[in-house]
Design a protein around this motif. Structure first.
Motif, PDB file in Angstrom:
ATOM      1  N   ALA A   1      25.962  31.783  30.983  1.00 54.86           N
ATOM      2  CA  ALA A   1      27.242  32.489  31.316  1.00 54.86           C
ATOM      3  C   ALA A   1      28.319  31.363  31.253  1.00 54.86           C
ATOM      4  O   ALA A   1      28.549  30.619  31.105  1.00 54.86           O
ATOM      5  CB  ALA A   1      27.027  32.459  33.200  1.00 54.86           C
ATOM      6  N   ALA A   2      29.252  32.021  30.731  1.00 49.77           N
ATOM      7  CA  ALA A   2      31.017  31.643  30.364  1.00 49.77           C
ATOM      8  C   ALA A   2      32.098  31.340  31.498  1.00 49.77           C
ATOM      9  O   ALA A   2      31.886  32.357  32.709  1.00 49.77           O
ATOM     10  CB  ALA A   2      31.449  32.063  29.479  1.00 49.77           C
ATOM     11  N   ARG A   3      32.750  30.233  32.350  1.00 50.59           N
ATOM     12  CA  ARG A   3      33.667  30.250  33.274  1.00 50.59           C
ATOM     13  C   ARG A   3      34.501  30.954  33.242  1.00 50.59           C
ATOM     14  O   ARG A   3      35.056  30.360  31.729  1.00 50.59           O
ATOM     15  CB  ARG A   3      33.655  29.013  33.378  1.00 50.59           C
ATOM     16  N   VAL A   4      35.452  31.401  33.525  1.00 47.73           N
ATOM     17  CA  VAL A   4      37.160  32.322  33.455  1.00 47.73           C
ATOM     18  C   VAL A   4      37.251  32.371  34.790  1.00 47.73           C
ATOM     19  O   VAL A   4      37.005  32.275  35.504  1.00 47.73           O
ATOM     20  CB  VAL A   4      36.770  33.805  32.521  1.00 47.73           C
ATOM     21  N   THR A   5      38.575  32.031  34.591  1.00 46.41           N
ATOM     22  CA  THR A   5      39.992  32.215  35.694  1.00 46.41           C
ATOM     23  C   THR A   5      40.446  33.740  36.423  1.00 46.41           C
ATOM     24  O   THR A   5      40.901  33.795  35.239  1.00 46.41           O
ATOM     25  CB  THR A   5      40.816  31.229  35.929  1.00 46.41           C
ATOM     26  N   ALA A   6      40.030  34.679  37.057  1.00 47.40           N
ATOM     27  CA  ALA A   6      40.682  35.989  37.868  1.00 47.40           C
ATOM     28  C   ALA A   6      42.125  35.469  38.161  1.00 47.40           C
ATOM     29  O   ALA A   6      41.831  34.847  38.942  1.00 47.40           O
ATOM     30  CB  ALA A   6      39.768  36.556  38.030  1.00 47.40           C
ATOM     31  N   LYS A   7      43.411  35.769  37.752  1.00 46.74           N
ATOM     32  CA  LYS A   7      44.461  35.548  38.338  1.00 46.74           C
ATOM     33  C   LYS A   7      44.085  36.662  39.992  1.00 46.74           C
ATOM     34  O   LYS A   7      44.831  35.200  40.997  1.00 46.74           O
ATOM     35  CB  LYS A   7      45.878  36.350  37.789  1.00 46.74           C
ATOM     36  N   GLU A   8      43.184  37.789  39.173  1.00 45.01           N
ATOM     37  CA  GLU A   8      43.784  38.279  41.046  1.00 45.01           C
ATOM     38  C   GLU A   8      42.154  38.880  41.419  1.00 45.01           C
ATOM     39  O   GLU A   8      41.698  39.773  40.397  1.00 45.01           O
ATOM     40  CB  GLU A   8      44.906  39.034  40.694  1.00 45.01           C
ATOM     41  N   LEU A   9      41.631  39.077  42.453  1.00 47.30           N
ATOM     42  CA  LEU A   9      40.550  39.694  42.813  1.00 47.30           C
ATOM     43  C   LEU A   9      40.574  40.156  43.902  1.00 47.30           C
ATOM     44  O   LEU A   9      40.814  39.575  44.921  1.00 47.30           O
ATOM     45  CB  LEU A   9      39.054  38.947  42.860  1.00 47.30           C
ATOM     46  N   THR A  10      40.219  41.858  44.240  1.00 46.97           N
ATOM     47  CA  THR A  10      40.975  42.280  45.535  1.00 46.97           C
ATOM     48  C   THR A  10      39.265  43.458  45.143  1.00 46.97           C
ATOM     49  O   THR A  10      39.128  43.798  45.346  1.00 46.97           O
ATOM     50  CB  THR A  10      41.769  43.589  45.122  1.00 46.97           C
ATOM     51  N   LEU A  11      39.612  43.432  47.179  1.00 47.44           N
ATOM     52  CA  LEU A  11      38.249  43.962  47.307  1.00 47.44           C
ATOM     53  C   LEU A  11      38.741  45.290  48.300  1.00 47.44           C
ATOM     54  O   LEU A  11      39.214  44.190  49.898  1.00 47.44           O
ATOM     55  CB  LEU A  11      37.379  43.902  48.556  1.00 47.44           C
ATOM     56  N   GLY A  12      38.741  46.234  48.747  1.00 44.37           N
ATOM     57  CA  GLY A  12      40.142  47.082  49.560  1.00 44.37           C
ATOM     58  C   GLY A  12      41.149  45.967  50.040  1.00 44.37           C
ATOM     59  O   GLY A  12      42.100  45.758  49.240  1.00 44.37           O
ATOM     60  N   ALA A  13      41.649  45.847  51.515  1.00 49.03           N
ATOM     61  CA  ALA A  13      42.479  45.082  51.414  1.00 49.03           C
ATOM     62  C   ALA A  13      42.569  43.511  51.710  1.00 49.03           C
ATOM     63  O   ALA A  13      43.461  43.420  51.820  1.00 49.03           O
ATOM     64  CB  ALA A  13      43.751  45.818  52.604  1.00 49.03           C
ATOM     65  N   ILE A  14      41.649  43.159  51.546  1.00 46.67           N
ATOM     66  CA  ILE A  14      41.363  41.504  50.224  1.00 46.67           C
ATOM     67  C   ILE A  14      41.855  41.522  49.846  1.00 46.67           C
ATOM     68  O   ILE A  14      40.888  42.093  48.579  1.00 46.67           O
ATOM     69  CB  ILE A  14      40.293  41.401  51.309  1.00 46.67           C
ATOM     70  N   THR A  15      42.885  40.472  49.337  1.00 41.95           N
ATOM     71  CA  THR A  15      42.804  40.112  47.757  1.00 41.95           C
ATOM     72  C   THR A  15      42.520  38.115  48.055  1.00 41.95           C
ATOM     73  O   THR A  15      43.056  37.941  49.190  1.00 41.95           O
ATOM     74  CB  THR A  15      44.560  40.230  47.385  1.00 41.95           C
ATOM     75  N   ARG A  16      42.419  38.375  46.996  1.00 43.66           N
ATOM     76  CA  ARG A  16      42.121  36.706  46.563  1.00 43.66           C
ATOM     77  C   ARG A  16      42.474  36.219  44.819  1.00 43.66           C
ATOM     78  O   ARG A  16      42.272  36.582  43.520  1.00 43.66           O
ATOM     79  CB  ARG A  16      40.435  35.859  46.703  1.00 43.66           C
ATOM     80  N   ARG A  17      43.503  34.926  45.151  1.00 45.45           N
ATOM     81  CA  ARG A  17      43.664  35.037  43.186  1.00 45.45           C
ATOM     82  C   ARG A  17      43.291  33.889  43.303  1.00 45.45           C
ATOM     83  O   ARG A  17      42.484  33.216  43.820  1.00 45.45           O
ATOM     84  CB  ARG A  17      45.394  34.657  44.086  1.00 45.45           C
ATOM     85  N   ASN A  18      43.456  33.029  41.729  1.00 47.04           N
ATOM     86  CA  ASN A  18      42.960  32.283  41.250  1.00 47.04           C
ATOM     87  C   ASN A  18      41.521  32.719  41.236  1.00 47.04           C
ATOM     88  O   ASN A  18      40.879  31.274  41.868  1.00 47.04           O
ATOM     89  CB  ASN A  18      43.231  31.262  41.245  1.00 47.04           C
ATOM     90  N   VAL A  19      40.650  32.867  41.239  1.00 47.87           N
ATOM     91  CA  VAL A  19      39.698  33.290  41.070  1.00 47.87           C
ATOM     92  C   VAL A  19      38.426  32.502  39.847  1.00 47.87           C
ATOM     93  O   VAL A  19      38.323  33.267  39.420  1.00 47.87           O
ATOM     94  CB  VAL A  19      38.416  34.520  41.811  1.00 47.87           C
TER      95      VAL A  19
END
Length: 234
Positions: A179-197
């Protein structure tokens, strides 16, 4: 200018003078300055509305009906704001029932959020998440250390699978892969959000479905499974 307008302007002037003269004492005719100011404002507003009604050529019955309609609209907006969290919960429940994997988000009055997932007919927990604005269906895998995207899901999220370096060994249900590593600016599940994942992207053809792993789930305050439900707490 009509006499009623002059009367309203006179009342405004007198009220403002009283407020200015009694600002230091904080008391106007036995009322606090704040209370007197609110009374003055509401009185002027009522006088303007009343003057408009009396100056119009509409029948009083039509005017009363229009006022009642506007009052109803205002009350609906106020009720919608007061019960906004309950309305959000209702919308989430309806969506969860119509779209498989849709998370049911509940936010209490303190702003704390829980997301509930229903077990799918295949016996697994799946969820619809958003990665950098791209919606995708993922398998919730508490045994996976990282969140792993398929090449197709990664492409939808704005990553180019053809330019990534697949140098990280991973173990999947289909066996060992890279696999390759990347960074997502935002990951959202319902009302829960995490940034720089930090995410992993599986090499093309090596993964059938994207996985939501512990690098996201581990950021939550807790999660548990109750029968056919998984409850995630922010």
């Amino acid at each position: 200018m009509s006499r009623s307008i002059w009367i309203i302007l006179g009342v405004m002037a007198v009220g403002l003078v009283l407020l200015v003269l009694n600002d230091m004492s904080g008391d106007v005719s036995g009322l606090s300055s704040d209370t007197f100011g609110r009374v003055l404002y509401l009185g002027i507003f009522g006088a303007v509305v009343g003057a408009g009604i009396l100056g119009s050529r509409h029948r009083l019955g039509d005017v009363a009906r229009n006022l009642a309609l506007w009052l109803l609209v205002i009350l609906v907006f106020i009720a919608g704001y007061q019960y906004r969290y309950e309305l959000q919960d209702i919308a989430s429940r309806v969506t969860a029932g119509l779209v498989p994997g849709s998370p049911l988000s509940i936010t209490d009055s303190d702003g704390r959020t829980t997301v509930t997932l229903e077990k799918m007919p295949n016996g697994h927990f799946e969820a619809r998440i958003s990665v950098d604005g791209a919606a995708m269906q993922v398998l919730v895998d508490t045994g996976a250390t990282s969140t792993v995207l398929t090449a197709n899901d990664a492409r939808r999220a704005g990553f180019d699978p053809e330019t990534l370096a697949y140098t990280i060994p991973v173990s999947t249900a289909n066996g060992n892969a890279t696999a390759a590593r990347v960074t997502a600016k935002e990951l959202t599940l319902g009302a829960i959000t995490r940034r720089n994942v930090t995410l992993l992207v599986a090499a093309p053809g090596m993964l059938d479905q994207s996985l939501l792993g512990m690098n996201f789930i581990g950021t939550l305050s807790g999660f548990d499974m109750r029968g056919d439900r998984m409850i995630l707490r922010d």
